[in-house]
Write a protein that holds these residues in place. Sequence first.
Motif, mmCIF file in Angstrom:
data_model
loop_
_atom_site.group_PDB
_atom_site.id
_atom_site.type_symbol
_atom_site.label_atom_id
_atom_site.label_comp_id
_atom_site.label_asym_id
_atom_site.label_seq_id
_atom_site.Cartn_x
_atom_site.Cartn_y
_atom_site.Cartn_z
ATOM 1 N N THR A 1 1.028 -1.065 -0.098
ATOM 2 C CA THR A 1 0.142 -0.141 -0.089
ATOM 3 C C THR A 1 0.790 1.185 -0.031
ATOM 4 O OG1 THR A 1 -0.009 -0.112 3.031
ATOM 5 C CG2 THR A 1 -2.148 -1.180 1.120
ATOM 6 N N ASN A 2 0.437 2.284 0.145
ATOM 7 C CA ASN A 2 0.694 3.866 0.094
ATOM 8 C C ASN A 2 0.934 4.260 1.000
ATOM 9 O OD1 ASN A 2 2.903 5.629 -1.009
ATOM 10 N ND2 ASN A 2 1.220 6.300 -2.277
ATOM 11 N N PRO A 3 1.313 4.236 2.219
ATOM 12 C CA PRO A 3 2.748 3.903 3.230
ATOM 13 C C PRO A 3 2.089 2.536 3.327
ATOM 14 C CG PRO A 3 1.477 5.116 4.460
ATOM 15 C CD PRO A 3 0.947 5.324 3.343
ATOM 16 N N ALA A 4 3.154 1.595 3.136
ATOM 17 C CA ALA A 4 3.957 -0.066 3.097
ATOM 18 C C ALA A 4 3.598 0.159 4.394
ATOM 19 C CB ALA A 4 4.823 -0.256 2.723
ATOM 20 N N ILE A 5 2.838 -1.165 4.960
ATOM 21 C CA ILE A 5 2.161 -1.571 5.923
ATOM 22 C C ILE A 5 3.201 -2.369 7.193
ATOM 23 C CG2 ILE A 5 0.718 -3.279 7.530
ATOM 24 C CD1 ILE A 5 -1.146 -3.493 5.701
ATOM 25 N N ASP A 6 4.383 -1.327 7.039
ATOM 26 C CA ASP A 6 5.606 -1.650 7.851
ATOM 27 C C ASP A 6 5.189 -1.167 9.186
ATOM 28 O OD1 ASP A 6 5.561 0.717 7.201
ATOM 29 O OD2 ASP A 6 7.944 0.960 5.745
ATOM 30 N N THR A 7 4.445 -0.238 10.162
ATOM 31 C CA THR A 7 5.073 0.040 11.273
ATOM 32 C C THR A 7 3.341 -0.683 11.698
ATOM 33 O OG1 THR A 7 3.691 1.807 10.907
ATOM 34 C CG2 THR A 7 6.264 1.561 10.845
ATOM 35 N N PRO A 8 3.350 -0.983 13.424
ATOM 36 C CA PRO A 8 2.068 -1.769 14.428
ATOM 37 C C PRO A 8 1.588 0.095 14.354
ATOM 38 C CG PRO A 8 4.993 -1.704 15.220
ATOM 39 C CD PRO A 8 5.081 -1.010 13.625
ATOM 40 N N GLU A 9 2.022 1.395 13.973
ATOM 41 C CA GLU A 9 0.630 2.183 13.994
ATOM 42 C C GLU A 9 -0.520 2.112 12.418
ATOM 43 O OE1 GLU A 9 4.226 2.916 16.611
ATOM 44 O OE2 GLU A 9 3.580 2.631 14.338
ATOM 45 N N VAL A 10 0.535 1.644 11.603
ATOM 46 C CA VAL A 10 -0.129 1.373 10.106
ATOM 47 C C VAL A 10 -0.563 0.513 9.990
ATOM 48 C CG1 VAL A 10 -0.293 1.484 7.720
ATOM 49 C CG2 VAL A 10 1.353 3.504 8.798
ATOM 50 N N LEU A 11 -0.733 -0.582 10.469
ATOM 51 C CA LEU A 11 -1.929 -2.166 10.778
ATOM 52 C C LEU A 11 -2.394 -1.592 11.448
ATOM 53 C CD1 LEU A 11 -1.603 -4.688 10.259
ATOM 54 C CD2 LEU A 11 0.246 -4.967 11.959
ATOM 55 N N GLU A 12 -2.139 -1.090 12.186
ATOM 56 C CA GLU A 12 -3.401 -0.632 13.869
ATOM 57 C C GLU A 12 -4.718 0.106 13.267
ATOM 58 O OE1 GLU A 12 -1.546 0.090 17.026
ATOM 59 O OE2 GLU A 12 -0.713 -1.153 17.614
ATOM 60 N N PHE A 13 -4.263 0.921 12.260
ATOM 61 C CA PHE A 13 -4.633 2.145 11.583
ATOM 62 C C PHE A 13 -6.025 1.383 10.271
ATOM 63 C CE2 PHE A 13 -5.318 4.100 7.153
ATOM 64 C CZ PHE A 13 -6.624 4.950 7.467
ATOM 65 N N VAL A 14 -5.276 -0.241 9.593
ATOM 66 C CA VAL A 14 -5.826 -0.447 8.273
ATOM 67 C C VAL A 14 -6.944 -1.427 9.368
ATOM 68 C CG1 VAL A 14 -4.089 0.296 6.688
ATOM 69 C CG2 VAL A 14 -3.702 -2.235 8.371
ATOM 70 N N THR A 15 -6.236 -2.027 10.083
ATOM 71 C CA THR A 15 -7.251 -3.181 10.790
ATOM 72 C C THR A 15 -8.180 -2.433 11.454
ATOM 73 O OG1 THR A 15 -4.858 -4.373 11.670
ATOM 74 C CG2 THR A 15 -7.126 -4.419 12.842
ATOM 75 N N ARG A 16 -8.316 -1.622 12.053
ATOM 76 C CA ARG A 16 -9.907 -0.868 12.198
ATOM 77 C C ARG A 16 -10.839 -0.621 11.654
ATOM 78 N NH1 ARG A 16 -6.181 2.476 16.006
ATOM 79 N NH2 ARG A 16 -6.223 4.052 14.111
ATOM 80 N N ARG A 17 -9.586 0.699 10.293
ATOM 81 C CA ARG A 17 -10.770 0.794 9.141
ATOM 82 C C ARG A 17 -10.994 -1.050 8.390
ATOM 83 N NH1 ARG A 17 -13.346 4.516 7.094
ATOM 84 N NH2 ARG A 17 -11.889 3.703 4.652
ATOM 85 N N ALA A 18 -10.804 -1.903 8.823
ATOM 86 C CA ALA A 18 -11.275 -3.183 7.700
ATOM 87 C C ALA A 18 -12.534 -3.274 8.375
ATOM 88 C CB ALA A 18 -10.074 -4.018 7.811
ATOM 89 N N GLU A 19 -12.208 -3.158 9.993
ATOM 90 C CA GLU A 19 -13.245 -4.286 10.908
ATOM 91 C C GLU A 19 -14.556 -3.394 10.454
ATOM 92 O OE1 GLU A 19 -11.963 -3.870 14.535
ATOM 93 O OE2 GLU A 19 -10.538 -5.534 14.285
ATOM 94 N N ALA A 20 -14.885 -1.975 11.055
ATOM 95 C CA ALA A 20 -15.681 -1.247 11.075
ATOM 96 C C ALA A 20 -15.969 -1.258 9.395
ATOM 97 C CB ALA A 20 -15.324 0.741 10.628
ATOM 98 N N ALA A 21 -15.730 -1.315 8.244
ATOM 99 C CA ALA A 21 -15.706 -1.485 6.911
ATOM 100 C C ALA A 21 -17.341 -1.846 6.214
ATOM 101 C CB ALA A 21 -15.128 -0.011 6.126
#
Length: 425
Positions: free
Chosen positions: A95-115
């Motif tokens: 992705t852009n940015p790549a999922i390479d930190t816990p912060e980005v991973l936690e963000f996309v996890t929350r977005r996915a669970e909600a959507a």
Amino acid sequence: MITFLANARIIDPESLTEREGNVILDGRLIAAIGSAQAPKHARVIDCGGMALAPGIVDLGVKVGEPGDRHKESFRSAGLAAAAGGVTTIIARPDTNPAIDTPEVLEFVTRRAEAASPVRILHMAALTKGRAGREMTEIGFLLDAGAVAFTDADHVTTDTKVLSRALTYARSLGALVIGHPQDPGLSAGAAVTNGKFASLRGLPGVHPMAERMGFDRDMALVEMTGARYHADQITTARALPALERAKANGLDVTAGISIHHLTLNELDVGDYRTFFKLTPPLRAEEDRLAMVDAVASGLIDIICSMHTPQDEESKRLPFEEAASGAVALETFLPAAMRLYHAGHLTLPQLFRAMALNPARRLGLPQGRMAEGAPADLVLFDPDAPFLLDRATLRSKSRNTPFDGQRMEGKVLATFVGGAQVFGERD
């Protein structure tokens, strides 16, 4: 809620059998298989003798969030997956940015669970920015929920960096997913080397590039003892090396996309960019060898390798066009081509599309058994239809199957016992 699925053709990928029967869903789990009567107050769904199988666990889906939400969002990917019988998406980190930190991973996890109406789990990058220079914080990313680590189609050329990452992943029990290609040979390639590529004047890559990349990775896996999965093995030349790796006791599995099992290099035709993939489509002999490898279990996993691209990136000369095709909704109908051709049975297909990917990632999904998650797909394997890409639920509609006659229609999809697609009551 208790749901009684009556008169189903039950597909069991663990025992590689199918039988007629009923299934009871109680809450989020499969409560019983073969029960003769519906419990009181249960919702009854007559399956009409249609196939009922574990929901597809799709290992290697690209979603555009963050960075390319106009190509695919978690919402659109989830809707497409539900319509295609995919109950668990394993999203790539390219992705852009790549999922390479816990912060980005936690963000996309929350977005996915909600959507998303289906489950979405995430892989994380193996190296920072997928640049192949410095490994990511694998331990922290595991704690944040990463199910595997990969740089997707960015091949790490620095073997010392890769060996260190594999060693560290081994110490934590993390799964590393590689893209077996020699980056030097495959750079700039649009198709596979051969007479067809020469006639079309397109830059090609020799099939040996895959074998060379895989051999290097196997040497490093043997050295480090890491858990490794090859995202796509597409050439017959790589199969003996895969067989040797498994025979030698290496913790290695391999996958292939549904496009490489059902299409070949000639489908590119007159420079049709919807057929431009990474790796490129192979010769018919390679395709048939891959089908046999799936049937024998040498290749463990079939995935969609769903890669949405917008119109602007595809409506370019073939060499310049972006690679990739959408496949969440066409995954199951394309797989039915292998079933109707007599190459694979339905239990064999769902072993590769649901059971094996779930097992490789340590997930409870993919089984048709009492106590397993009630993630199921009800489908008619014989229903014919003409695919119109305008009807796809993905934001991007770059499918190579546009206008083609297909068979296999999803009637209902269940995730955790809840129906997320279909109106069959």
